[in-house]
Design a protein around this motif. Structure first.
Motif, PDB file in Angstrom:
ATOM      1  N   VAL A  88      37.118  39.701  51.890  1.00  0.00           N
ATOM      2  CA  VAL A  88      38.472  39.412  51.443  1.00  0.00           C
ATOM      3  C   VAL A  88      39.406  40.434  52.074  1.00  0.00           C
ATOM      4  O   VAL A  88      39.138  41.634  52.040  1.00  0.00           O
ATOM      5  N   LYS A  89      40.499  39.968  52.672  1.00  0.00           N
ATOM      6  CA  LYS A  89      41.432  40.861  53.336  1.00  0.00           C
ATOM      7  C   LYS A  89      42.182  41.704  52.306  1.00  0.00           C
ATOM      8  O   LYS A  89      42.480  41.262  51.217  1.00  0.00           O
ATOM      9  N   GLY A  90      42.505  42.931  52.686  1.00  0.00           N
ATOM     10  CA  GLY A  90      43.203  43.847  51.795  1.00  0.00           C
ATOM     11  C   GLY A  90      42.366  45.073  51.537  1.00  0.00           C
ATOM     12  O   GLY A  90      41.199  44.961  51.139  1.00  0.00           O
ATOM     13  N   LYS A  91      42.945  46.257  51.777  1.00  0.00           N
ATOM     14  CA  LYS A  91      42.162  47.487  51.646  1.00  0.00           C
ATOM     15  C   LYS A  91      41.833  47.773  50.187  1.00  0.00           C
ATOM     16  O   LYS A  91      40.680  47.937  49.811  1.00  0.00           O
ATOM     17  N   ILE A  92      42.866  47.873  49.347  1.00  0.00           N
ATOM     18  CA  ILE A  92      42.669  48.092  47.913  1.00  0.00           C
ATOM     19  C   ILE A  92      43.593  47.138  47.163  1.00  0.00           C
ATOM     20  O   ILE A  92      44.811  47.161  47.354  1.00  0.00           O
ATOM     21  N   LEU A  93      43.017  46.313  46.297  1.00  0.00           N
ATOM     22  CA  LEU A  93      43.790  45.360  45.506  1.00  0.00           C
ATOM     23  C   LEU A  93      43.712  45.732  44.031  1.00  0.00           C
ATOM     24  O   LEU A  93      42.683  46.228  43.561  1.00  0.00           O
ATOM     25  N   THR A  94      44.803  45.506  43.308  1.00  0.00           N
ATOM     26  CA  THR A  94      44.732  45.660  41.861  1.00  0.00           C
ATOM     27  C   THR A  94      43.941  44.498  41.281  1.00  0.00           C
ATOM     28  O   THR A  94      43.694  43.486  41.960  1.00  0.00           O
ATOM     29  N   LEU A  95      43.574  44.614  40.007  1.00  0.00           N
ATOM     30  CA  LEU A  95      42.804  43.543  39.374  1.00  0.00           C
ATOM     31  C   LEU A  95      43.604  42.251  39.362  1.00  0.00           C
ATOM     32  O   LEU A  95      43.054  41.171  39.636  1.00  0.00           O
ATOM     33  N   ARG A  96      44.888  42.322  39.073  1.00  0.00           N
ATOM     34  CA  ARG A  96      45.701  41.103  39.053  1.00  0.00           C
ATOM     35  C   ARG A  96      45.836  40.505  40.449  1.00  0.00           C
ATOM     36  O   ARG A  96      45.840  39.282  40.604  1.00  0.00           O
ATOM     37  N   GLN A  97      45.957  41.346  41.453  1.00  0.00           N
ATOM     38  CA  GLN A  97      46.012  40.829  42.828  1.00  0.00           C
ATOM     39  C   GLN A  97      44.703  40.140  43.186  1.00  0.00           C
ATOM     40  O   GLN A  97      44.703  39.087  43.843  1.00  0.00           O
ATOM     41  N   ALA A  98      43.589  40.728  42.762  1.00  0.00           N
ATOM     42  CA  ALA A  98      42.283  40.118  43.027  1.00  0.00           C
ATOM     43  C   ALA A  98      42.161  38.777  42.303  1.00  0.00           C
ATOM     44  O   ALA A  98      41.627  37.810  42.852  1.00  0.00           O
ATOM     45  N   GLU A  99      42.671  38.690  41.070  1.00  0.00           N
ATOM     46  CA  GLU A  99      42.646  37.429  40.335  1.00  0.00           C
ATOM     47  C   GLU A  99      43.460  36.361  41.068  1.00  0.00           C
ATOM     48  O   GLU A  99      43.058  35.190  41.126  1.00  0.00           O
ATOM     49  N   ALA A 100      44.600  36.757  41.651  1.00  0.00           N
ATOM     50  CA  ALA A 100      45.432  35.807  42.397  1.00  0.00           C
ATOM     51  C   ALA A 100      44.711  35.313  43.644  1.00  0.00           C
ATOM     52  O   ALA A 100      44.800  34.123  43.999  1.00  0.00           O
ATOM     53  N   PHE A 119      30.259  33.237  49.000  1.00  0.00           N
ATOM     54  CA  PHE A 119      30.560  34.527  48.376  1.00  0.00           C
ATOM     55  C   PHE A 119      31.734  35.139  49.135  1.00  0.00           C
ATOM     56  O   PHE A 119      31.712  35.188  50.365  1.00  0.00           O
ATOM     57  N   HIS A 120      32.746  35.612  48.406  1.00  0.00           N
ATOM     58  CA  HIS A 120      33.884  36.310  49.012  1.00  0.00           C
ATOM     59  C   HIS A 120      33.928  37.703  48.408  1.00  0.00           C
ATOM     60  O   HIS A 120      34.053  37.860  47.182  1.00  0.00           O
ATOM     61  N   VAL A 121      33.846  38.732  49.265  1.00  0.00           N
ATOM     62  CA  VAL A 121      33.601  40.104  48.814  1.00  0.00           C
ATOM     63  C   VAL A 121      34.881  40.944  48.868  1.00  0.00           C
ATOM     64  O   VAL A 121      35.528  41.050  49.912  1.00  0.00           O
ATOM     65  N   PHE A 122      35.231  41.552  47.730  1.00  0.00           N
ATOM     66  CA  PHE A 122      36.308  42.544  47.637  1.00  0.00           C
ATOM     67  C   PHE A 122      35.655  43.927  47.728  1.00  0.00           C
ATOM     68  O   PHE A 122      34.887  44.304  46.840  1.00  0.00           O
TER      69      PHE A 122
END
Length: 498
Positions: A88-100, A119-122
């Protein structure tokens, strides 16, 4: 040649761009202190060693000539793990950003030319307390498995310690259906033989099914007890809400985690089940949300609740479930009256399912099913969304609430400890909200998925769910022995004549 059951195949026939028919989960993971590299690469190595433990990993759909019957499962010779396990693109996401991000991924249809899992990996998610963890959004098509089968699949790829268990390699000499050419004659013959077998099975089941349905309808057609029993209609329609509209391609997603011990204690305090408390929490949160968005209907909201038809010990990775409806008592401001309504409704459901569980079908004849089922369903969906019926036609339920029991010990994947297990399910035209609950390692993990236009303020509902739990924990506290003894003493004292 393994043919999909009628129920499993129906998830393919009913699927549209607005109604993807896959289920999924969003899980947070704690990486080992000495972890190096990326979780995605570690997962690819981990899963590659376990592909033979679950057929869903290395089987794709095979379609009958001219779509004459249900599809079959066909083994693939090579699997592209870079496709199935993605970053999943993005270095560090908040929990709400990850939910979006999960909501956006959950909107996307799966590639039917490949095995139906992703599987999509954060790599890095920042939790509300400021700590960092990893995350995985996974999805599997519902044609391949239901919630209970999902638990079986989880056990195949997860471990009970940070050190992965030794997994034996695939047995030598096993037959591999990827090596056998599928002949048209054999496939058409399978369609006719499957259909004939299903017709015979349905004919034999008619007497038993009729008796069970008749008994259930009689029980559900009367209210009250004794001389106060009076007839009522066994068919109830749900009141109209903003959730009961045609769905779009957009989704909203939210999560909540509550302590399992407290929820179970609340259930024990009122003599109910854990499922009763889960339904009460949802009903209470829905009252709060609706009071701020559209108003609370005067009639009770109705929740469709999946019921497993799986026999004990059955490990098949297919769908073996049906659906029932429960009253949520949302018309009552009094929380105890709301809970009493729920407990009464679930008790009736349990009685009905005892009569019907052995006779409800999970399959139907294959011949021409893709044309008939798919054609009728798509025409109905088009009429429902295009003609304005979605704002006028009452539904049998307002939302879906599903409760899936899970393991109470921590699980690990590729050495990473799973912290939460939030399910993600399906929304359909007319029922645009789905709340699925998974119990896991002392936690009750909620996954709320909805059509974004029907429920744009998802986190108001998740906050209402958290508030409902806090209120319930105070209201439904177990009475300790000292308090109970004091109450009994006072009760006896009041009963002594002066």
């Amino acid at each position: 040649m393994k043919t999909l059951s009628g129920l499993d195949a129906s998830f393919l026939y009913l699927e549209t761009p607005e109604m993807p028919m896959h289920v999924g989960s969003f899980c947070l993971y704690e990486l080992p202190a000495d972890f190096k590299g990326t979780l995605r690469k570690a997962l690819q190595t981990h899963i590659a060693q376990r592909l033979h433990l679950a057929g869903i990993f290395n089987h794709r759909l095979g379609f009958m000539p001219l779509d004459l019957g249900h599809p079959i499962w066909v083994a693939v010779e090579e699997l592209d793990l870079d496709f199935h396990i993605r970053p999943v693109k993005g270095k560090i996401l908040t929990l709400r950003q990850a939910e979006a991000v999960c909501a956006e991924l959950h909107m996307q249809l799966m590639d039917r030319e490949r095995p139906l899992w992703e599987f999509h990996v954060f790599e890095h998610i920042k939790r509300p307390d400021g700590s960092l963890c990893a995350g995985v959004y996974s999805k599997v098509h519902h044609a391949a498995l239901d919630g209970k089968a999902g638990t079986v699949l989880t056990h195949a790829i997860m471990d009970i310690s940070a050190t992965p268990r030794d997994v034996p390699p695939p047995g030598k000499g096993r037959s591999d259906d990827a090596q056998h050419e599928l002949k048209m004659g054999d496939m058409i013959g399978a369609v006719f033989s499957n259909s004939l077998a299903q017709y015979m099975k349905l004919i034999k089941a008619i007497p038993q099914t009729a008796r069970a349905l008749g008994s259930t309808l009689v029980k559900q057609s009367f209210s009250g007890t004794g001389q106060n029993r009076r007839p009522k209609s066994p068919l109830r329609l749900a009141p109209m809400t903003d959730f009961n509209v045609a769905v779009t391609r957009e989704r909203s997603f939210g999560t909540v985690s509550l302590p399992f011990a407290d929820c179970r204690a609340m259930a024990k305090a009122v003599g109910g089940s854990f499922n009763d408390i889960v339904l009460w929490l949802c009903a209470t949160a829905l009252r709060t949300y609706l009071s701020q968005h559209g108003g609370i209907p005067k009639k009770s909201l109705l929740a469709a609740m999946p019921i497993s038809l799986r026999e004990d010990g059955n490990q098949d990775l297919n769908t073996q479930a049906s659906m029932t409806v429960v009253e949520l008592g949302t018309q009552y401001a009094n929380p105890m009256k709301r809970l009493k309504t729920i407990m009464s409704s679930t008790a009736k459901v349990k009685t009905a399912m005892l009569d019907l569980k052995g006779v409800l079908p999970t399959d139907y004849p294959s011949l021409l099913a893709p044309w008939i089922v798919g054609g009728i369903a798509k025409a109905a969906f088009k009429a429902y969304s295009a003609t304005g019926l979605s704002h006028r036609l009452p539904m049998l339920a307002n939302l879906v609430i599903s409760n899936v029991p899970g393991p109470q010990v921590p699980l690990y994947m590729a050495g990473a400890k799973m912290l939460t297990f939030h399910p993600m399910s399906i929304v359909v035209h007319g029922v645009a909200l789905n709340i699925t609950i998974q119990t896991y390692a002392g936690s009750v993990d909620f996954g709320l998925i909805a059509d974004k236009q029907a429920l744009p303020q998802m986190h108001e509902l998740t906050q209402a769910l958290q508030d409902a739990f806090e209120a319930g924990r105070e209201l439904l506290r177990p009475i300790d022995k000292v308090t109970k003894a004091t109450q009994n003493k006072r009760s006896r004292a009041k009963s002594i004549p002066v």
